[in-house]
Write an enzyme that holds these catalytic residues in place. Structure first.
Site, mmCIF file in Angstrom:
data_model
loop_
_atom_site.group_PDB
_atom_site.id
_atom_site.type_symbol
_atom_site.label_atom_id
_atom_site.label_comp_id
_atom_site.label_asym_id
_atom_site.label_seq_id
_atom_site.Cartn_x
_atom_site.Cartn_y
_atom_site.Cartn_z
ATOM 1 N N ASP A 297 0.868 -1.174 0.000
ATOM 2 C CA ASP A 297 0.000 0.000 0.000
ATOM 3 C C ASP A 297 0.905 1.225 0.000
ATOM 4 O O ASP A 297 1.693 1.427 0.923
ATOM 5 C CB ASP A 297 -0.883 -0.024 1.245
ATOM 6 N N ASP A 315 3.082 7.596 -9.557
ATOM 7 C CA ASP A 315 1.957 7.798 -10.477
ATOM 8 C C ASP A 315 0.710 7.327 -9.734
ATOM 9 O O ASP A 315 0.367 6.160 -9.761
ATOM 10 C CB ASP A 315 2.174 7.004 -11.762
ATOM 11 N N CYS A 365 -2.981 10.610 -14.381
ATOM 12 C CA CYS A 365 -3.592 10.617 -15.716
ATOM 13 C C CYS A 365 -4.924 11.364 -15.679
ATOM 14 O O CYS A 365 -5.895 10.951 -16.307
ATOM 15 C CB CYS A 365 -3.748 9.203 -16.270
#
Length: 426
Positions: A297, A315, A365
């Site tokens: 995690d 990311d 993103c």
């Protein structure tokens, strides 16, 4: 029974409406119905065309359904959407779209429903072309909450460009694997391949590559230019110790390993075990040996990694609003207001692993400021030992100099993406 791509598309759309995860639902239905080649491609085209234009399709259909779409059986609802999508967006002959829809309804529902489908579609298609209102949500099939978020941040002109691009087919970008091949040979081997205009070692192609020898032999893998750029500007070099904290499905880990020339140490982490298997299979196909997967995690500490990494790639989970054209169902999920808090927590935890003088690369993103610049600015306020560092953006990319950039759909021929580079003070 012969393969029926329209039936497969409708079955997948019904499942999608119930369960979500468009690519998983479609892949499972294609396997179940054993579709291949052109039938498989046609079923996929119907499925994604409906998802891309569902808001517009529903607006049109509602005008010809006195009781509305919501009252219909899910299969009948998806049959109507699919038929209209074929006739309006896919250049399928009207007669074929209508006749197949009526036959499908007769098989899956009953004769009464088939008469309804026949009447609605014939009345509707006789009225075409149908004008759409100026409302951006209806015109470009994006829910109003998403459109409002974009308008508040970008204004109408830029918002309309983003929405329009979301409904267009993206180009396929390939990363060349220097461990197993070279770009010159692939340019001759892959139909329609061209050098990427501003990313060295990357190619663009017009169609799928998963069935090509180059893909199976691990000489290329698919990765959007924006995601690859996040690794390219990070400063990763051979021999470094690198952590990719939210790695699945593995594209950035693969890019990092190849940038390291498969020399050094690379930890590739994810919270889901089955996604680690996906990363490991990809690394094996590409011939990457330095990658180690860890079930982790990203918001939880690993004391052994403290101040140990040359580069950390973060990311993080996000709303995904930059990749709608590849995952059209994302538009139907309103972004969680809790995401920025999770992103800040992950970034703060990953910062602890960066050695003095090392790099923390933050990316998402999505194109929402609250998940991008706002998170990066908050991190800098609370972590005075980190400073923003101008990234070496490619010369021909059109990206302005600076430490952070938001790439917008329709602007740089990439996914919508955010990249920010931090350097820990020595």
């Amino acid at each position: 029974m012969a393969a029926n791509p329209r039936a497969a598309a409708v079955a997948a759309l019904v499942r999608q409406e119930q369960d979500g995860f468009s690519n998983l639902v479609l892949d499972a239905e294609l396997r179940r119905q054993k579709l291949e080649g052109r039938d498989k491609a046609f079923a996929g085209a119907i499925f994604y065309t409906v998802l891309e234009h569902q808001g517009t399709l529903d607006f049109i259909l509602e005008q010809f359904l006195p009781k509305g779409l919501a009252r219909l059986d899910p299969q009948v609802r998806e049959i109507l959407r699919a038929a209209l999508a074929q006739a309006r967006y896919m250049q399928v002959p009207v007669s074929a779209a209508v006749n197949e829809a009526v036959e499908q309804t007769r098989r899956l529902a009953n004769q009464q429903a088939a008469r309804l489908v026949n009447g609605v579609l014939r009345n509707l298609l006789r009225a075409m072309p149908l004008a759409l209102p100026d409302d951006l949500s209806l015109r470009y099939s994006h829910p109003e909450p998403i459109v409002r978020l974009f308008l508040a941040q970008f204004g109408r002109e830029e918002t309309e460009r983003i929405l329009q691009t979301d409904n267009e087919a993206p180009q396929t970008v390939l990363q060349v694997n220097p461990l197993r091949g070279n770009a010159d040979a692939l340019l001759e081997e892959l139909p329609g391949a061209q050098p990427h205009p501003w990313l060295p070692g990357c190619l663009t192609v017009s169609g799928p590559v998963e069935q090509t020898a180059a893909f199976h032999e691990g000489r290329v893998y698919v990765q959007d230019a924006a995601a690859h750029l996040a690794v390219a500007v990070s400063g990763i070099e051979p021999g470094m110790r690198v952590l990719d904290c939210c790695a699945a499905p593995g594209g950035k880990s693969f890019a990092a390993a190849l940038q390291m020339q498969d020399r050094g140490t690379l930890y590739s982490c994810d919270i889901h075990p089955h996604r680690l298997d996906l990363i490991e299979r990809g690394a094996e196909r590409l011939g990457i040996s330095i990658l180690e997967t860890h079930l982790q995690d990203a918001s939880q500490p690993v004391p052994a990694w403290r101040s140990a990494m040359d580069v950390v790639l973060a990311d993080v989970p996000c709303s995904g609003l930059g990749v709608i054209r590849k995952k059209p169902d994302i538009r139907y999920h309103e972004p969680s207001a809790e995401l920025p808090a999770l992103q800040r927590a992950i970034l703060a935890q990953q910062a602890e692993y960066v050695r003095p003088g090392g790099v923390l690369l933050y990316s998402t993103c999505t194109i929402l400021r609250r998940e991008n610049e706002a998170v990066a600015e908050d991190f800098l306020r609370t972590h005075p030992d980190f400073v923003p560092e101008n990234a070496p953006w490619p010369e021909d990319s059109g990206i302005a100099p600076g430490a952070m950039v938001t790439l917008l759909p329709g602007q740089h021929e990439t996914d919508g993406f955010f990249i920010c580079k931090f350097r820990r003070k020595p």
